[in-house]
Design an enzyme around this catalytic site. Structure first.
Site, PDB file in Angstrom:
ATOM      1  N   ASP A 195       0.811  -1.154   0.130  1.00  0.00           N
ATOM      2  CA  ASP A 195       0.105   0.210   0.281  1.00  0.00           C
ATOM      3  C   ASP A 195       0.705   1.447  -0.430  1.00  0.00           C
ATOM      4  O   ASP A 195       1.041   1.078   0.758  1.00  0.00           O
ATOM      5  CB  ASP A 195      -0.663  -0.107   1.196  1.00  0.00           C
ATOM      6  CG  ASP A 195      -2.019   0.805   1.061  1.00  0.00           C
ATOM      7  OD1 ASP A 195      -2.982   1.455   1.450  1.00  0.00           O
ATOM      8  OD2 ASP A 195      -1.598   1.940   0.895  1.00  0.00           O
ATOM      9  N   ASP A 250      -4.088   2.466  -5.214  1.00  0.00           N
ATOM     10  CA  ASP A 250      -2.720   2.575  -4.321  1.00  0.00           C
ATOM     11  C   ASP A 250      -2.226   0.992  -3.604  1.00  0.00           C
ATOM     12  O   ASP A 250      -1.104   0.173  -2.773  1.00  0.00           O
ATOM     13  CB  ASP A 250      -2.303   3.515  -3.692  1.00  0.00           C
ATOM     14  CG  ASP A 250      -2.590   3.219  -2.484  1.00  0.00           C
ATOM     15  OD1 ASP A 250      -4.118   2.585  -2.250  1.00  0.00           O
ATOM     16  OD2 ASP A 250      -1.719   3.995  -1.435  1.00  0.00           O
ATOM     17  N   GLU A 251      -2.998  -0.099  -4.131  1.00  0.00           N
ATOM     18  CA  GLU A 251      -3.287  -0.849  -2.658  1.00  0.00           C
ATOM     19  C   GLU A 251      -3.495  -2.715  -3.159  1.00  0.00           C
ATOM     20  O   GLU A 251      -4.190  -2.826  -3.788  1.00  0.00           O
ATOM     21  CB  GLU A 251      -3.859  -0.721  -1.981  1.00  0.00           C
ATOM     22  CG  GLU A 251      -3.864  -1.800  -0.471  1.00  0.00           C
ATOM     23  CD  GLU A 251      -5.212  -1.782   0.617  1.00  0.00           C
ATOM     24  OE1 GLU A 251      -5.927  -0.052   0.271  1.00  0.00           O
ATOM     25  OE2 GLU A 251      -4.897  -2.490   1.735  1.00  0.00           O
TER      26      GLU A 251
HETATM   27  P1  TTP Z   1      -5.007   4.979   1.575  1.00  0.00           P
HETATM   28  O1  TTP Z   1      -3.906   4.103   1.251  1.00  0.00           O
HETATM   29  O2  TTP Z   1      -6.368   4.394   2.546  1.00  0.00           O
HETATM   30  O3  TTP Z   1      -4.234   6.137   2.433  1.00  0.00           O
HETATM   31  P2  TTP Z   1      -2.905   7.019   1.993  1.00  0.00           P
HETATM   32  O4  TTP Z   1      -2.246   6.596   0.959  1.00  0.00           O
HETATM   33  O5  TTP Z   1      -3.349   8.249   1.612  1.00  0.00           O
HETATM   34  O6  TTP Z   1      -2.322   7.225   3.259  1.00  0.00           O
HETATM   35  P3  TTP Z   1      -1.248   5.842   4.011  1.00  0.00           P
HETATM   36  O7  TTP Z   1       0.512   6.362   4.062  1.00  0.00           O
HETATM   37  O8  TTP Z   1      -2.248   5.508   5.419  1.00  0.00           O
HETATM   38  O9  TTP Z   1      -1.837   4.515   3.199  1.00  0.00           O
HETATM   39  O10 TTP Z   1      -5.467   5.834   0.420  1.00  0.00           O
HETATM   40  C1  TTP Z   1      -5.255   5.843  -1.330  1.00  0.00           C
HETATM   41  C2  TTP Z   1      -5.871   6.792  -1.693  1.00  0.00           C
HETATM   42  O11 TTP Z   1      -7.569   7.276  -1.595  1.00  0.00           O
HETATM   43  C3  TTP Z   1      -5.161   8.314  -1.035  1.00  0.00           C
HETATM   44  O12 TTP Z   1      -3.561   8.581  -0.657  1.00  0.00           O
HETATM   45  C4  TTP Z   1      -6.575   9.250  -1.106  1.00  0.00           C
HETATM   46  C5  TTP Z   1      -7.411   8.525  -1.616  1.00  0.00           C
HETATM   47  N1  TTP Z   1      -8.771   8.750  -0.585  1.00  0.00           N
HETATM   48  C6  TTP Z   1      -9.573   8.903  -0.670  1.00  0.00           C
HETATM   49  O13 TTP Z   1      -9.862   9.766  -1.278  1.00  0.00           O
HETATM   50  N2  TTP Z   1     -10.382   9.601   0.461  1.00  0.00           N
HETATM   51  C7  TTP Z   1     -10.245   8.258   1.626  1.00  0.00           C
HETATM   52  O14 TTP Z   1     -11.634   8.588   2.613  1.00  0.00           O
HETATM   53  C8  TTP Z   1      -9.593   7.221   0.626  1.00  0.00           C
HETATM   54  C9  TTP Z   1      -8.843   6.571   2.109  1.00  0.00           C
HETATM   55  C10 TTP Z   1      -8.586   7.312   0.920  1.00  0.00           C
HETATM   56 MG    MG Z   2      -1.775   3.869   0.819  1.00  0.00          MG
END
Ligand code: TTP
Ligand code: MG
Length: 355
Positions: A12, A107-108
């Site tokens: 991720d 992203d995951e």
């Molecule tokens: P995530 O992988 O949940 O978050 P992240 O990559 O920003 O942070 P982390 O380091 O904790 O993994 O989500 C991936 C992308 O999806 C994030 O960059 C933006 C989008 N997203 C939203 O638009 N709204 C949301 O509520 C979430 C959780 C994510």
């Molecule tokens: Mg992320």
């Protein structure tokens, strides 16, 4: 590794949208960056850089609250085409290592690398290699349990301890409602779930409870599923308490429609059929759908239809326990754009995407 042991990587990216913005705008590096809706237009935070998270800013928070917590934050609108392109780059890296890649979002992904490695050490080396490739090709970092840029190895003999310490909301399928219900019972971690026992969890949550118990015990045979053709984009929510009030339902639908809009924007698609899902407090499930050639992509296009569909169902007598919004018959925005030019040119807002 013995025959039945699988080696699965979960990858991720860190603060995905925000890291891409910092990568592309060096002047924002080391600074609190918030990607999402603007604070003066009732927007919400899509994500925040780690510098902004220190102030308590997080995804889904109203941007106005974020600005109060972190007045120096730099607010930026989302650039979905760029995020999608980066997503394709990382998925390509993953697919070079194994055919068994299951993307969970942009992203995951889960990667089943069982056939690519012989030992746990090799699996770790492969994970490091993948992180290096991601860095080399995108200048982004990835991790999950130890963010940012971590690499967590959970050998089979440590799985038990890892799961026991894991907060309940991190378990697969545990959303806000289940978390709240479990917390009320004093259940905080995997260890608490295990102590509670399978029978009790089943009584409380039905089939899902049994599954949760097995996850807490480290039993999870679900395969990593590489191809999942997307047929629809939907969001639903089980309410904290059953409701009868229609305006309250409309507020919830607005929120769901905004989430569907975001997902459609991320995926770069739209859909011709809009479906409202209602589960009554009696658990009976009903859906109502409406289709149109010019399609649905923005929440503001979905809402009038959702309100009409809702008014056909809700009579003020029966209480609702779940609401859902789904868009299906998916098509590319280009097809949709063509349909709109014919049907109603005035409704099309190019690049009008609210997060
Ligand atoms: P995530 O992988 O949940 O978050 P992240 O990559 O920003 O942070 P982390 O380091 O904790 O993994 O989500 C991936 C992308 O999806 C994030 O960059 C933006 C989008 N997203 C939203 O638009 N709204 C949301 O509520 C979430 C959780 C994510
Ligand atoms: Mg992320």
């Amino acid at each position: 590794m013995d025959e039945r042991t699988r080696a699965i990587l979960h990858i991720d990216l860190d603060a995905f949208y925000a890291s891409i913005e910092q990568r592309d705008h060096p002047e924002y590096r080391g600074k609190p960056v918030i990607v999402g809706g603007s604070p003066d237009r009732r927007g919400v935070v899509a994500t925040a850089s780690y510098e902004a998270r220190k102030f308590g800013v997080h995804s889904a928070m109203p941007s106005r609250t974020a600005q109060r917590l972190c007045p120096d934050a730099i607010f930026l609108p989302a650039r979905f085409e760029v995020y999608r392109a980066v997503s394709q780059q990382i998925m390509t890296i993953f697919r070079q290592q194994t055919a068994l890649v299951e993307p969970l979002s942009l992203d995951e992904a889960y990667l089943d690398v069982t056939d690519a490695v012989r030992t746990l050490e090799e699996a770790v080396r492969l994970a490091q290699e993948i992180k290096q490739q991601i860095w080399g090709q995108t200048q982004l970092t990835a991790s999950d349990a130890h963010k940012p840029d971590g690499l967590t190895v959970i050998p089979q003999e440590e799985a038990s301890a890892f799961l026991e310490a894991l907060p309940i909301e991190k378990f697969f399928g545990v959303g806000k409602v289940t978390t709240a219900k479990l917390r009320e019972l004093g259940i905080q971690t995997g260890a608490d779930l295990k102590h509670m026992g399978e029978e009790r969890l089943r009584d409380l949550f039905g089939k899902h409870g049994g599954q949760l118990y097995r996850y807490a015990c480290g039993v999870d045979d679900r395969p990593v599923e590489p191809v999942r053709e997307r047929k629809s984009v939907g969001k639903e929510v089980t309410l904290e308490r059953d409701i009868r009030d229609r305006s309250e339902m409309e507020r919830i639908l607005e929120n769901l429609a905004l989430q569907v809009e975001r997902r459609l924007a991320e995926l770069g698609i739209a859909g011709k059929t809009l479906r409202l899902k209602v589960r009554w407090s009696t658990f009976e499930l009903v859906t109502r759908a409406s289709s149109r050639e010019q399609g649905f992509q923005l929440a503001q296009e979905m809402l009038p239809i959702l309100r009409t569909l809702l008014s056909e169902l809700v009579d003020g007598k029966r209480a609702v326990r779940l609401l859902g919004v789904t868009v299906s018959s998916l098509v590319s925005p280009n097809e949709m754009r063509r349909a709109r030019q014919i049907v109603m040119p005035s409704l099309w807002h190019d690049e009008h995407v609210q997060v």
